[in-house]
Scaffold this active site. Sequence first.
Site, mmCIF file in Angstrom:
data_model
loop_
_atom_site.group_PDB
_atom_site.id
_atom_site.type_symbol
_atom_site.label_atom_id
_atom_site.label_comp_id
_atom_site.label_asym_id
_atom_site.label_seq_id
_atom_site.Cartn_x
_atom_site.Cartn_y
_atom_site.Cartn_z
ATOM 1 N N LYS A 5 0.814 -1.213 0.000
ATOM 2 C CA LYS A 5 0.000 0.000 0.000
ATOM 3 C C LYS A 5 0.848 1.263 0.000
ATOM 4 C CE LYS A 5 -3.802 -1.888 2.810
ATOM 5 N NZ LYS A 5 -4.970 -1.853 1.936
ATOM 6 N N GLY A 50 -10.710 -2.421 8.905
ATOM 7 C CA GLY A 50 -10.391 -2.617 10.310
ATOM 8 C C GLY A 50 -11.606 -2.620 11.211
ATOM 9 N N GLY A 60 -8.520 -7.998 5.345
ATOM 10 C CA GLY A 60 -7.473 -7.274 6.055
ATOM 11 C C GLY A 60 -7.291 -7.835 7.445
ATOM 12 N N SER A 61 -7.912 -7.184 8.411
ATOM 13 C CA SER A 61 -7.744 -7.571 9.803
ATOM 14 C C SER A 61 -8.466 -8.877 10.116
ATOM 15 C CB SER A 61 -8.289 -6.461 10.694
ATOM 16 O OG SER A 61 -7.919 -5.204 10.169
#
Lengths: 296, 190
Positions: free
Chosen positions: A83, A155, A237-238
Amino acid sequence: MNFMESNTWRVKVGLAEMLKGGVIMDVTNVEQAQIAERAGACAVMALERVPADIRKEGGVARMASPKIIREIMAAVSIPVMAKVRIGHFAEAQVLEALEVDFIDESEVLTPADEPHHIWKHDFKVPFVCGARNLGEALRRIAEGAAMIRTKGEAGSGNIVEAVRHLRAITSEIQRLTTLRHEALVHAAKELQAPLELVEWVARNGRLPVPNFSAGGIATPADAALVMQLGAEAVFVGSGIFKSEDPELRARAIVKATTHYNNPKVVLEASEELGEAMKGLDVRQLEEKELLQTRGW
Amino acid sequence: MKVGILALQGDFEAHAKMLARLGVEPRFVRTVAELTGLAALVLPGGESTTHLKFLREEGLWDPIRQFAESGGALLGTCAGAILLAREVKNPSQESLGLADLTVVRNAYGRQLASEIRFGPTKLRAGPLQMVFIRAPIIERVGPGVEVLAECDGRPVLVRDGRVLAATFHPELTDDPTVHEAFLKLARNGS
């Protein structure tokens, strides 16, 4: 648009095509990258902190250190993404020099330039960008993004924003296909997007690049939901490395993404998984805590 | 004639579009049951490690080998070619071993080395457009393998019996030459 005929563009979109139907996982070290590859990830996103930690710890979130990215690139054979901050073309130049396979110009990191995104046609490496609606997606494609993903709310472990953004994009595409030509001109003005791209979408009934989903996917059923709503692959992601048993969860989400149309397999994937990440009620977040409003 | 496309992950829809253009309505294959009754099967591009894991998990490994042994035709592009090879390097990994080839993964380099090239083919006059994406290289072809197209002096499209393997992506071009050859192979066996 002329760029869509170029070989460089076709090769960029070509790699995005290869990732369809797969899961791209956020990883912060070699061990996680290897778990992701073993679990069947079609690519990994190398970063220093997963979005849930960025949210918790605060501070400026930047491109990951080249050392971490290089170690991950050496450890796995699947494509490695990384990123950069919105508008930070110098970070992107560094990642291109490092030879990552895909760059995510991401709202998860702290923006470097509020009005300007990167002019991605200047790069040979392909870019993915987040979008909340069709206008945003088409502006990013005009700048050279070879893949679009929903922003969702990174997130959060909460799928509601990814669903909102995916539905917005697909229903706006659907609407364009019903419009007369003069109405497309008006639509382009409202979408704040180039008319040629609006015409292309109206003619083809889809985005000119693969449309993936990100931002809140935490369970196999979340993945099956966004795939059925028209996403062509998912970013997690998370959701994986913030869960109780990351390896098991990674495998389960990969399985549910492939078999998104088969509830029996999604059921199998959903059993005996341990705890999902805790997650946030997005409505309890303050405006300034939202990541999705970064970029335009 | 029924043609299947392995649809676990990757660019299976691009193959479906190309086959539809040639008048074939393909079936997406994700389970063993979906292999039944097929005359030909496409292994598309994507990530070979991901495909490999699914072939094992879904129990498709042996049924695909049996499909080939009983005369089914196969086309593998890029990751598909890796799965079909007898030997895979960089890193070494399992493969179906249905074409007598040694294949080196990501042999040109990372995505920055991906490009569109042209090369001569036996399938028709004039060069073939070849889209290489993080492509493998065919390092060795067995004695019974016919080279159907080359690029920069290297074999990039080969035939071993009823198995076609391409290191590039004909499905990402407008040129149906390779898919036509595949359908002909499936119909006539040559």
